[in-house]
Each structure stands twice: as C-alpha cells, then as structure tokens.
Design a protein around this motif. Structure first.
Motif, PDB file in Angstrom:
ATOM      1  N   GLN A 277       0.832  -1.205   0.000  1.00 60.74           N
ATOM      2  CA  GLN A 277       0.000   0.000   0.000  1.00 60.74           C
ATOM      3  C   GLN A 277       0.868   1.257   0.000  1.00 60.74           C
ATOM      4  O   GLN A 277       0.613   2.210  -0.755  1.00 60.74           O
ATOM      5  N   PHE A 278       1.905   1.266   0.822  1.00 58.38           N
ATOM      6  CA  PHE A 278       2.822   2.411   0.849  1.00 58.38           C
ATOM      7  C   PHE A 278       3.522   2.579  -0.496  1.00 58.38           C
ATOM      8  O   PHE A 278       3.668   3.700  -1.009  1.00 58.38           O
ATOM      9  N   LEU A 279       3.970   1.471  -1.100  1.00 59.12           N
ATOM     10  CA  LEU A 279       4.673   1.527  -2.380  1.00 59.12           C
ATOM     11  C   LEU A 279       3.767   2.063  -3.480  1.00 59.12           C
ATOM     12  O   LEU A 279       4.158   2.938  -4.265  1.00 59.12           O
ATOM     13  N   VAL A 280       2.540   1.541  -3.553  1.00 54.59           N
ATOM     14  CA  VAL A 280       1.605   1.985  -4.596  1.00 54.59           C
ATOM     15  C   VAL A 280       1.266   3.456  -4.420  1.00 54.59           C
ATOM     16  O   VAL A 280       1.229   4.223  -5.395  1.00 54.59           O
ATOM     17  N   ASP A 281       1.025   3.868  -3.188  1.00 54.66           N
ATOM     18  CA  ASP A 281       0.690   5.277  -2.948  1.00 54.66           C
ATOM     19  C   ASP A 281       1.844   6.201  -3.341  1.00 54.66           C
ATOM     20  O   ASP A 281       1.624   7.271  -3.932  1.00 54.66           O
ATOM     21  N   GLU A 282       3.064   5.818  -3.027  1.00 50.27           N
ATOM     22  CA  GLU A 282       4.210   6.651  -3.371  1.00 50.27           C
ATOM     23  C   GLU A 282       4.396   6.748  -4.881  1.00 50.27           C
ATOM     24  O   GLU A 282       4.711   7.812  -5.421  1.00 50.27           O
ATOM     25  N   VAL A 283       4.211   5.628  -5.589  1.00 50.12           N
ATOM     26  CA  VAL A 283       4.362   5.638  -7.047  1.00 50.12           C
ATOM     27  C   VAL A 283       3.275   6.498  -7.682  1.00 50.12           C
ATOM     28  O   VAL A 283       3.558   7.339  -8.554  1.00 50.12           O
ATOM     29  N   GLN A 284       2.038   6.323  -7.268  1.00 50.59           N
ATOM     30  CA  GLN A 284       0.942   7.087  -7.867  1.00 50.59           C
ATOM     31  C   GLN A 284       1.055   8.573  -7.533  1.00 50.59           C
ATOM     32  O   GLN A 284       0.770   9.430  -8.383  1.00 50.59           O
ATOM     33  N   ARG A 285       1.506   8.884  -6.337  1.00 51.15           N
ATOM     34  CA  ARG A 285       1.611  10.278  -5.934  1.00 51.15           C
ATOM     35  C   ARG A 285       2.782  10.980  -6.629  1.00 51.15           C
ATOM     36  O   ARG A 285       2.657  12.117  -7.080  1.00 51.15           O
TER      37      ARG A 285
ATOM     38  N   SER B 191      -4.306   8.521  -3.210  1.00 46.48           N
ATOM     39  CA  SER B 191      -3.071   8.892  -3.904  1.00 46.48           C
ATOM     40  C   SER B 191      -3.296   9.146  -5.389  1.00 46.48           C
ATOM     41  O   SER B 191      -2.418   9.695  -6.056  1.00 46.48           O
ATOM     42  N   CYS B 192      -4.467   8.770  -5.919  1.00 42.63           N
ATOM     43  CA  CYS B 192      -4.801   9.050  -7.316  1.00 42.63           C
ATOM     44  C   CYS B 192      -5.321  10.477  -7.511  1.00 42.63           C
ATOM     45  O   CYS B 192      -5.370  10.968  -8.645  1.00 42.63           O
ATOM     46  N   CYS B 193      -5.721  11.121  -6.443  1.00 43.04           N
ATOM     47  CA  CYS B 193      -6.371  12.426  -6.556  1.00 43.04           C
ATOM     48  C   CYS B 193      -5.373  13.499  -6.999  1.00 43.04           C
ATOM     49  O   CYS B 193      -4.199  13.484  -6.624  1.00 43.04           O
ATOM     50  N   GLN B 194      -5.879  14.437  -7.783  1.00 42.59           N
ATOM     51  CA  GLN B 194      -5.046  15.552  -8.203  1.00 42.59           C
ATOM     52  C   GLN B 194      -4.762  16.506  -7.050  1.00 42.59           C
ATOM     53  O   GLN B 194      -3.696  17.108  -6.980  1.00 42.59           O
ATOM     54  N   ASP B 195      -5.718  16.639  -6.145  1.00 43.14           N
ATOM     55  CA  ASP B 195      -5.536  17.482  -4.967  1.00 43.14           C
ATOM     56  C   ASP B 195      -6.030  16.709  -3.749  1.00 43.14           C
ATOM     57  O   ASP B 195      -7.177  16.848  -3.318  1.00 43.14           O
ATOM     58  N   PRO B 196      -5.171  15.844  -3.180  1.00 41.06           N
ATOM     59  CA  PRO B 196      -5.629  15.010  -2.061  1.00 41.06           C
ATOM     60  C   PRO B 196      -5.716  15.756  -0.741  1.00 41.06           C
ATOM     61  O   PRO B 196      -6.018  15.140   0.280  1.00 41.06           O
ATOM     62  N   LEU B 197      -5.473  17.056  -0.719  1.00 42.83           N
ATOM     63  CA  LEU B 197      -5.494  17.826   0.515  1.00 42.83           C
ATOM     64  C   LEU B 197      -6.677  18.781   0.530  1.00 42.83           C
ATOM     65  O   LEU B 197      -7.050  19.357  -0.492  1.00 42.83           O
ATOM     66  N   GLU B 198      -7.256  18.945   1.693  1.00 40.48           N
ATOM     67  CA  GLU B 198      -8.307  19.926   1.904  1.00 40.48           C
ATOM     68  C   GLU B 198      -7.712  21.149   2.592  1.00 40.48           C
ATOM     69  O   GLU B 198      -6.995  21.015   3.575  1.00 40.48           O
ATOM     70  N   SER B 199      -8.008  22.294   2.069  1.00 42.03           N
ATOM     71  CA  SER B 199      -7.501  23.563   2.613  1.00 42.03           C
ATOM     72  C   SER B 199      -5.984  23.633   2.569  1.00 42.03           C
ATOM     73  O   SER B 199      -5.370  24.369   3.329  1.00 42.03           O
ATOM     74  N   GLY B 200      -5.382  22.828   1.705  1.00 41.41           N
ATOM     75  CA  GLY B 200      -3.946  22.878   1.499  1.00 41.41           C
ATOM     76  C   GLY B 200      -3.105  22.157   2.516  1.00 41.41           C
ATOM     77  O   GLY B 200      -1.895  22.112   2.388  1.00 41.41           O
ATOM     78  N   SER B 201      -3.696  21.546   3.559  1.00 41.61           N
ATOM     79  CA  SER B 201      -2.883  20.900   4.583  1.00 41.61           C
ATOM     80  C   SER B 201      -3.483  19.603   5.107  1.00 41.61           C
ATOM     81  O   SER B 201      -2.739  18.710   5.506  1.00 41.61           O
ATOM     82  N   VAL B 202      -4.792  19.478   5.118  1.00 35.60           N
ATOM     83  CA  VAL B 202      -5.436  18.310   5.707  1.00 35.60           C
ATOM     84  C   VAL B 202      -5.670  17.257   4.629  1.00 35.60           C
ATOM     85  O   VAL B 202      -6.325  17.539   3.617  1.00 35.60           O
ATOM     86  N   PRO B 203      -5.138  16.023   4.795  1.00 39.81           N
ATOM     87  CA  PRO B 203      -5.371  14.975   3.800  1.00 39.81           C
ATOM     88  C   PRO B 203      -6.844  14.587   3.740  1.00 39.81           C
ATOM     89  O   PRO B 203      -7.515  14.469   4.760  1.00 39.81           O
ATOM     90  N   ASN B 204      -7.336  14.383   2.525  1.00 46.82           N
ATOM     91  CA  ASN B 204      -8.712  13.952   2.311  1.00 46.82           C
ATOM     92  C   ASN B 204      -8.682  12.519   1.800  1.00 46.82           C
ATOM     93  O   ASN B 204      -8.459  12.263   0.622  1.00 46.82           O
ATOM     94  N   ALA B 205      -8.885  11.568   2.703  1.00 49.69           N
ATOM     95  CA  ALA B 205      -8.823  10.155   2.338  1.00 49.69           C
ATOM     96  C   ALA B 205     -10.004   9.720   1.486  1.00 49.69           C
ATOM     97  O   ALA B 205      -9.975   8.625   0.910  1.00 49.69           O
ATOM     98  N   GLN B 206     -11.051  10.538   1.368  1.00 44.65           N
ATOM     99  CA  GLN B 206     -12.240  10.163   0.615  1.00 44.65           C
ATOM    100  C   GLN B 206     -12.345  10.891  -0.725  1.00 44.65           C
ATOM    101  O   GLN B 206     -13.388  10.857  -1.361  1.00 44.65           O
ATOM    102  N   CYS B 207     -11.260  11.514  -1.159  1.00 40.24           N
ATOM    103  CA  CYS B 207     -11.348  12.285  -2.396  1.00 40.24           C
ATOM    104  C   CYS B 207     -11.549  11.407  -3.622  1.00 40.24           C
ATOM    105  O   CYS B 207     -12.025  11.875  -4.657  1.00 40.24           O
ATOM    106  N   GLY B 208     -11.206  10.110  -3.515  1.00 33.11           N
ATOM    107  CA  GLY B 208     -11.374   9.217  -4.658  1.00 33.11           C
ATOM    108  C   GLY B 208     -12.622   8.376  -4.618  1.00 33.11           C
ATOM    109  O   GLY B 208     -12.846   7.544  -5.504  1.00 33.11           O
TER     110      GLY B 208
END
Length: 300
Positions: A174-182, A216-233
C-alpha cells in the motif's frame, strides 16, 4: 666481497644468537652460513593502505548494520500489528530483504576490517571471495536486464497488477503503490479503471470504498492545502471520463514508470559504475595487504 658481506644487515639464525646480538669478535666473514637476512619491514605506504582498508570496510560495516537495523525495526513494527493487518508472511516480507542485505554486507565488511587490521590471510581471502561473488551477481543482473528486457517488463507489469489487487492486504504494498501514484501522478496500471479489479474498490463491493480509487490518485488530495482527504477518490469509477479527470489522474502508472526509468538510465548506469569502482578499490587494497602479509609470513 668479504667486506661487502660484513656491511649487509644480517641477523643470527643460530640458537645461541637468537636475540640477534653480536658477540665480541663475531663477524659475518667468520661463517656466513650461520647468518640470514633480516625480514623486510612494511613500508609507510603499506601501513597507510592497511589502515585505509580498515576504515573503508568500517564505513560499509556501519552502513550494513544500519540496513540491518532498519529491516529488524520493520519486522518488529509489523509484529505489533493485529494479525489481519500484518500483510505478507515473513518469507515474502520486503523487510526481509533489508535484513538479509544488511547481514551480508556487515559480515563481509567485518571480515575486511579484521583481515586488514590483523593482516589475516584467511579473512582477506574470504573478503575477496565474497566481493568477487557480489560482482558476479551484479554482472549477471546487468546481463539479464539487457537480454531479457521484454520478460522483465512483463514481470514488472504483473507485479504492479498484484500490488493493485493486494492493496489493502499488505501495508508495504500500500505504501509503495501510494508513493508511485503520488510521485508519478498516475492511477492504476493502464488507467484508473484498473482499480475495478480490486475487490474493495469494485462497484459491487459492499463497503464505502466501492466504485472508488485510493486517495493517492487524486489531483488534490489535501483539503484547505494541509489536511489529507482520504475520501477524495470515492465514487470516481462511477463518473464519466471528463468528470473523473477533474478529480483524479486518469493515466496509468505502467507507461509513466517506464518513461521514468528511461529518464533515469544515465543515473542508474552512473550508480552501477560507482559501485563497481568502490568494490574494485576495496579489492585492490585487500590484495595489497594480503601480499604484504604473505611476504612477511614467507620469512617465518
């Protein structure tokens, strides 16, 4: 000729003069057969090479121990997780590669350290043999890359597909896939639709991740520029291509990874060359120390 013999550095080979002290009236011209040349002393350059070889191997010993510590830490960290979250078994755990690599590097480097410090022919021969084996494996790997590029490309594709299927089952994958996609700004293998093969992201799945893709597929995975949005996809697979393209990266990681590897070919070749040179320098220093030790032992 007799005067020249008297000027040469000789030491007594007899039992009576084992301490090398000449008695009054004793000269080499009385009985030259009782005298032998003094054993050669290592030069200043030999001493420098010996201690430089020790420091050289000490550096790689510390690096090997660091790699070993990282692998052991990863295995112990996984052991504290619940049974369902540990991922792959120990025999196929990626952290085992760190443990084996660190153990091998530290063992060989330790042999080089002790062999250089004590001028031990046995340890130096073991060090040179192990170093030669490493070089042989590196050359074999390079030949496989050159001669079996198509098979390796297919194998890499199958490995990436396996990573997609086991995304939730193994934290390392999971870490490897997220890093590659990001980092490559891609999603899936060929396209973002490849995540439909994952049982958790498939639209027929019962969970909240159904018809979705990782964050990690999202173009902007952050909300308000700092908070990760795990549900963006979530729900992206149910959207059309245009709507999905506004939320996630629709291109696959297979082509992006191949392009990245082609762009890094020069850096990879440079790294391989530096590695071979480092091993060659270590081997040359070990050979010099081994030669000095053999020359000294020949007088014993």
């Amino acid at each position: 000729q007799v005067s020249r013999l008297a000027e040469l550095p000789y030491s007594s080979c007899s039992d009576d003069d084992a301490d090398g002290v000449l008695l009054p009236g004793d000269t080499a011209e009385q009985d030259p057969s009782l005298w032998c040349p003094v054993p050669p002393k290592p030069s200043t350059f030999s001493h420098c090479v010996r201690y430089l070889a020790f420091l050289w191997n000490l550096l790689f010993l510390l690096l090997g121990l660091l790699l070993l510590a990282v692998g052991v830490w990863g295995l112990l960290a996984k052991a504290t997780l619940p049974r369902g979250e540990r991922g792959a078994p120990l025999s196929s755990d990626p952290m085992l590669l760190f443990v084996l690599g660190g153990l091998g590097a530290s063992t060989v480097s330790l042999a080089g350290c002790l062999g250089s410090l004590r001028a031990s022919p046995c340890l130096l021969r073991f060090f040179l043999g192990a170093l030669l084996a490493f070089v042989g494996l590196e050359v074999l790997g390079a030949l496989l890359v050159l001669l079996a590029r198509r098979r390796l490309r297919d194998g890499l594709r199958d490995l990436l597909l396996l990573c997609l299927l086991r995304y939730q089952e193994d934290p390392d994958l999971q870490f490897l896939v997220d890093e590659v996609q990001r980092s490559l700004q891609c999603c899936g293998l060929e396209s973002y639709h490849d995540w439909e093969d994952n049982p958790y992201f498939n639209c027929s799945a019962p969970g909240v991740q159904a018809c979705g893709v990782p964050a990690s597929c999202c173009q902007d995975p952050l909300e308000s520029g700092s908070v990760p949005n795990a549900q963006c996809g979530f729900g992206v697979l149910a959207l059309g291509p245009a709507a999905a393209g506004a939320v996630v990266h629709v291109g696959g990681c297979g082509a992006a990874l191949a392009a990245w590897l082609r762009g890094q070919a020069g850096a990879i070749a440079t790294g391989a060359t530096v590695l071979v040179l480092v091993e060659a320098v270590g081997a040359l220093m070990a050979l010099r120390v081994l030669g000095d030790a053999a020359a000294f032992r020949a007088w014993g």
